[in-house]
Design a protein around this motif. Structure first.
Motif, short mmCIF file in Angstrom:
data_model
loop_
_atom_site.label_atom_id
_atom_site.label_comp_id
_atom_site.label_asym_id
_atom_site.label_seq_id
_atom_site.Cartn_x
_atom_site.Cartn_y
_atom_site.Cartn_z
N ARG A 173 -38.48 56.76 -76.50
CA ARG A 173 -37.74 56.91 -75.24
C ARG A 173 -36.26 57.07 -75.53
NH1 ARG A 173 -40.25 55.06 -70.41
NH2 ARG A 173 -42.44 54.47 -70.75
N CYS A 179 -35.99 57.05 -70.43
CA CYS A 179 -36.85 58.19 -70.13
C CYS A 179 -37.77 58.46 -71.32
CB CYS A 179 -35.99 59.42 -69.83
SG CYS A 179 -36.94 60.92 -69.51
N PRO A 180 -39.09 58.60 -71.09
CA PRO A 180 -39.99 58.92 -72.20
C PRO A 180 -39.67 60.28 -72.79
CG PRO A 180 -41.12 59.14 -70.10
CD PRO A 180 -39.79 58.51 -69.80
N ALA A 291 -41.89 55.70 -65.45
CA ALA A 291 -41.42 56.93 -66.09
C ALA A 291 -40.63 57.78 -65.11
CB ALA A 291 -42.61 57.72 -66.64
#
Length: 302
Positions: A173, A179-180, A291
């Protein structure tokens, strides 16, 4: 003997076995290619009974033909071809067990080999065999998510679609936004860059050196460095580009980092990227919401 039934039945069974082997091996399901080689296998089975071609029935030649069919269907990859041969051996064992249960294994094998059964039987057995294989195949192929996904990536107005493995073990991330990140083989992303940027990315240099050079040439794409740790690999940095968006199963993730890996992410070459975010609602809906929230936060920060 019904020659046409020999060809059709063997072709159907070969197709199901090839399809199962490709799925278990994590390869893209090129159904046209698999059907073509399965049809060739069916024609070979029928050719054994033609006058003057009896030599094709010699066990060594049969085995060589089966190996050649598997390799051709799997684009000359030995491991998926080996899976096909194991499945074929397993099917033969099931037929033998049914024959023993019926008290006449040789009679059952002979009737199947000569396709001396009704068309209704062919269709029912083939459909049931496929459904059973698909059920167990779908369970066995899962690997922390396991399914293959078609992912569309857009960077700087350029788009490219790649096959990715949905691997929940991939937890890479953005350390700031959470954020992935999509992990993508650098060699599979050439369509996303201008020639100048692609040349810098292909250089044998550390990620931080590449990022400095990209800055010097005025690269319009925003790059960053993501720390990573993997089993059997020393911790390090991956060069990552901020995408316009990536699209997975119809869901868009704006400004998702695309981390570039110099090493292949697949042993068999069936996929070229790893995606770790949960994609299913239900038990995994909280992970999806997290996510999406991270993506929204990243968008606001940018």
């Amino acid at each position: 003997m019904y020659w046409d039934r020999v060809v059709v039945l063997n072709g159907i069974v070969d197709y199901l076995l090839l399809l199962s082997a490709a799925w278990l091996s994590g390869l893209p399901l090129r159904r046209g290619r698999l059907a073509l080689w399965a049809a060739l296998g069916g024609l070979y089975a029928g050719a054994v009974f033609l006058p003057g071609l009896e030599v094709l029935g010699v066990p060594v030649i049969r085995a060589a033909a089966g190996i050649a069919m598997a390799l051709g269907a799997m684009k000359w990859r030995w491991r998926p071809a080996g899976v096909f041969l194991l499945l074929a051996a397993g099917l033969a064992g099931v037929i033998l067990a049914l024959g023993l249960a019926a008290g006449s294994p040789s009679g059952l094998v002979q009737r199947l080999y000569l396709a001396d059964i009704s068309w209704q039987g062919i269709l029912l057995v083939s459909a049931g065999f496929y459904l059973v294989l698909r059920f167990f195949m779908g369970q066995a192929a899962r690997h922390g998510g396991g399914e293959l996904l078609q992912v569309t990536i857009s960077v700087g107005g350029r788009t490219q679609t790649v096959t990715a493995l949905h691997d929940t073990g991939n937890t890479l991330r953005d350390p700031v936004s959470g954020c992935p990140a999509l992990v993508l083989e650098r060699q599979a992303a050439d369509g996303l860059w201008s020639p100048e940027v692609a040349q810098v990315l292909a250089e044998s240099a550390a990620p931080e050196e590449k990022m400095a050079r990209l800055h010097r040439i005025g690269c319009p794409v925003r790059f960053t460095l993501l720390p990573f740790r993997a089993v059997g690999t020393a911790a390090g940095l991956l060069l990552a580009a901020r995408s316009d968006y990536i699209e997975v199963n119809g869901r868009r993730y704006p400004r998702t980092p695309v981390a570039l890996s110099e090493q292949p992410v697949s042993d068999g070459g069936g996929y070229h990227a790893l995606w770790g975010a949960a994609e299913e609602r239900g038990r995994g809906h909280e992970a999806v919401d997290v996510a999406e929230a991270a993506v929204a936060q990243s968008a606001k920060a940018g």
